[in-house]
Design a protein around this motif. Sequence first.
Motif, PDB file in Angstrom:
ATOM      1  N   ASN A   6      45.687  45.149  51.605  1.00 20.17           N
ATOM      2  CA  ASN A   6      45.794  45.281  53.065  1.00 20.17           C
ATOM      3  C   ASN A   6      44.716  46.189  53.652  1.00 20.17           C
ATOM      4  O   ASN A   6      44.950  46.926  54.610  1.00 20.17           O
ATOM      5  N   LEU A   7      43.527  46.124  53.079  1.00 24.40           N
ATOM      6  CA  LEU A   7      42.433  46.996  53.486  1.00 24.40           C
ATOM      7  C   LEU A   7      41.958  46.624  54.892  1.00 24.40           C
ATOM      8  O   LEU A   7      41.689  45.460  55.188  1.00 24.40           O
ATOM      9  N   THR A   8      41.863  47.628  55.754  1.00 19.66           N
ATOM     10  CA  THR A   8      41.464  47.409  57.149  1.00 19.66           C
ATOM     11  C   THR A   8      40.489  48.504  57.564  1.00 19.66           C
ATOM     12  O   THR A   8      40.696  49.687  57.270  1.00 19.66           O
ATOM     13  N   LYS A   9      39.421  48.092  58.243  1.00 21.74           N
ATOM     14  CA  LYS A   9      38.447  49.043  58.762  1.00 21.74           C
ATOM     15  C   LYS A   9      37.942  48.569  60.111  1.00 21.74           C
ATOM     16  O   LYS A   9      37.523  47.421  60.270  1.00 21.74           O
ATOM     17  N   ARG A  10      37.985  49.474  61.091  1.00 23.05           N
ATOM     18  CA  ARG A  10      37.493  49.193  62.440  1.00 23.05           C
ATOM     19  C   ARG A  10      36.334  50.123  62.759  1.00 23.05           C
ATOM     20  O   ARG A  10      36.327  51.285  62.361  1.00 23.05           O
ATOM     21  N   ALA A  13      35.920  48.895  68.735  1.00 17.46           N
ATOM     22  CA  ALA A  13      36.773  47.730  68.993  1.00 17.46           C
ATOM     23  C   ALA A  13      36.567  46.618  67.970  1.00 17.46           C
ATOM     24  O   ALA A  13      37.272  45.610  68.006  1.00 17.46           O
ATOM     25  N   THR A  14      35.621  46.790  67.057  1.00 19.11           N
ATOM     26  CA  THR A  14      35.287  45.746  66.095  1.00 19.11           C
ATOM     27  C   THR A  14      36.079  45.912  64.803  1.00 19.11           C
ATOM     28  O   THR A  14      36.070  46.992  64.201  1.00 19.11           O
ATOM     29  N   VAL A  15      36.738  44.867  64.367  1.00 18.17           N
ATOM     30  CA  VAL A  15      37.456  44.877  63.091  1.00 18.17           C
ATOM     31  C   VAL A  15      36.520  44.304  62.036  1.00 18.17           C
ATOM     32  O   VAL A  15      36.234  43.107  62.025  1.00 18.17           O
ATOM     33  N   ALA A  16      36.031  45.153  61.161  1.00 18.57           N
ATOM     34  CA  ALA A  16      35.083  44.719  60.132  1.00 18.57           C
ATOM     35  C   ALA A  16      35.802  44.164  58.906  1.00 18.57           C
ATOM     36  O   ALA A  16      35.327  43.211  58.278  1.00 18.57           O
ATOM     37  N   VAL A  17      36.937  44.766  58.546  1.00 17.12           N
ATOM     38  CA  VAL A  17      37.762  44.307  57.419  1.00 17.12           C
ATOM     39  C   VAL A  17      39.194  44.257  57.916  1.00 17.12           C
ATOM     40  O   VAL A  17      39.702  45.229  58.487  1.00 17.12           O
ATOM     41  N   ASP A  18      39.849  43.122  57.684  1.00 17.24           N
ATOM     42  CA  ASP A  18      41.124  42.849  58.350  1.00 17.24           C
ATOM     43  C   ASP A  18      42.216  42.513  57.335  1.00 17.24           C
ATOM     44  O   ASP A  18      42.292  41.399  56.818  1.00 17.24           O
ATOM     45  N   THR A  19      43.041  43.502  56.983  1.00 14.90           N
ATOM     46  CA  THR A  19      44.181  43.349  56.052  1.00 14.90           C
ATOM     47  C   THR A  19      43.784  42.538  54.816  1.00 14.90           C
ATOM     48  O   THR A  19      44.450  41.580  54.433  1.00 14.90           O
ATOM     49  N   LEU A  20      42.715  42.967  54.174  1.00 16.10           N
ATOM     50  CA  LEU A  20      42.142  42.234  53.034  1.00 16.10           C
ATOM     51  C   LEU A  20      42.820  42.656  51.736  1.00 16.10           C
ATOM     52  O   LEU A  20      42.980  43.849  51.465  1.00 16.10           O
ATOM     53  N   ARG A 204      38.525  38.703  56.730  1.00 16.21           N
ATOM     54  CA  ARG A 204      39.773  38.196  56.157  1.00 16.21           C
ATOM     55  C   ARG A 204      39.514  37.319  54.937  1.00 16.21           C
ATOM     56  O   ARG A 204      38.474  36.666  54.826  1.00 16.21           O
ATOM     57  N   LEU A 205      40.487  37.274  54.043  1.00 19.48           N
ATOM     58  CA  LEU A 205      40.362  36.487  52.830  1.00 19.48           C
ATOM     59  C   LEU A 205      40.454  34.993  53.142  1.00 19.48           C
ATOM     60  O   LEU A 205      41.392  34.543  53.798  1.00 19.48           O
ATOM     61  N   LEU A 206      39.468  34.232  52.643  1.00 19.23           N
ATOM     62  CA  LEU A 206      39.479  32.781  52.798  1.00 19.23           C
ATOM     63  C   LEU A 206      39.785  32.077  51.487  1.00 19.23           C
ATOM     64  O   LEU A 206      40.378  30.996  51.483  1.00 19.23           O
ATOM     65  N   ALA A 207      39.363  32.656  50.369  1.00 21.70           N
ATOM     66  CA  ALA A 207      39.615  32.034  49.065  1.00 21.70           C
ATOM     67  C   ALA A 207      39.552  33.097  47.979  1.00 21.70           C
ATOM     68  O   ALA A 207      38.745  34.026  48.047  1.00 21.70           O
TER      69      ALA A 207
END
Length: 259
Positions: A6-10, A13-20, A204-207
């Motif tokens: 669930n790694l998240t970094k903003r 206002a920009t979300v660079a990593v989103d609950t990864l 976000r995770l795609l695969a």
Amino acid sequence: MIEIRNLTKRYGATVAVDTLSFDVRPGSVTGFLGANGSGKSTTMRLVTGLDAPDAGHARIGGRAYRELRRPLREVGALLEARTFHPGRSAYRHLAALAAGNSIPRRRVDEVLATVGLSAVARRRAGTFSLGMAQRLGIATALLGDPAVLLFDEPVNGLDPAGVRWIRELMRSLAAEGRTVLLSSHLIGEMELTADHLVVIGQGRLLADTSVAELTSGGGTLEEAFFRLTSGSVEYRGIGTSTSTGTGAAPRDEWKEWTA
């Protein structure tokens, strides 16, 4: 093992990593793919403690990077090529890092030989070409003989022989049972190097799958990659700061936005 949850970094206002969330396991090369600005470099900075997450965590062998007593002996990373003093020789650069991490001095000569820099070890690193700087960065990552390795675009500046050398090095490190996370824009080369793939877009995770599974529908890895990532990308620059705080994003980082 590298464990990301669930790694998240903003950055503003920009979300660079989103609950990864994903794992990087030992014994294989895990390829890390995504378009420019997808969050790959930010994720690697979060794993290695260069940035702090806003939520979630990254663990290496069950611990955060900042909890490692001698980081270079447990984790090796090449995130940028020219992270050395330009007036210092390659040998002195590595010797200083070895001394600060209780690494035997003989390792300096060993890793210089591994990356093919023995003949220029006493030259000032600031005179190195990009390819030579990449090799010195790889030597730095290998210096502590770590079990976990992260490489962000290690083939930049290398000629075809150097690219092939990187491929063989990555696979040999994984064959020794190490955990190897490899980011690259060269999808064709990733197809030849990686055993497993993690693909992200917009943070976000795609695969999270094997190369064989991702291409099982037919076609090349490049075609499969574009099927996953196309159709929702609009690029906007978000700054050039190298700050590790919560302000601007790291240098060379861009952000994807959906319409």
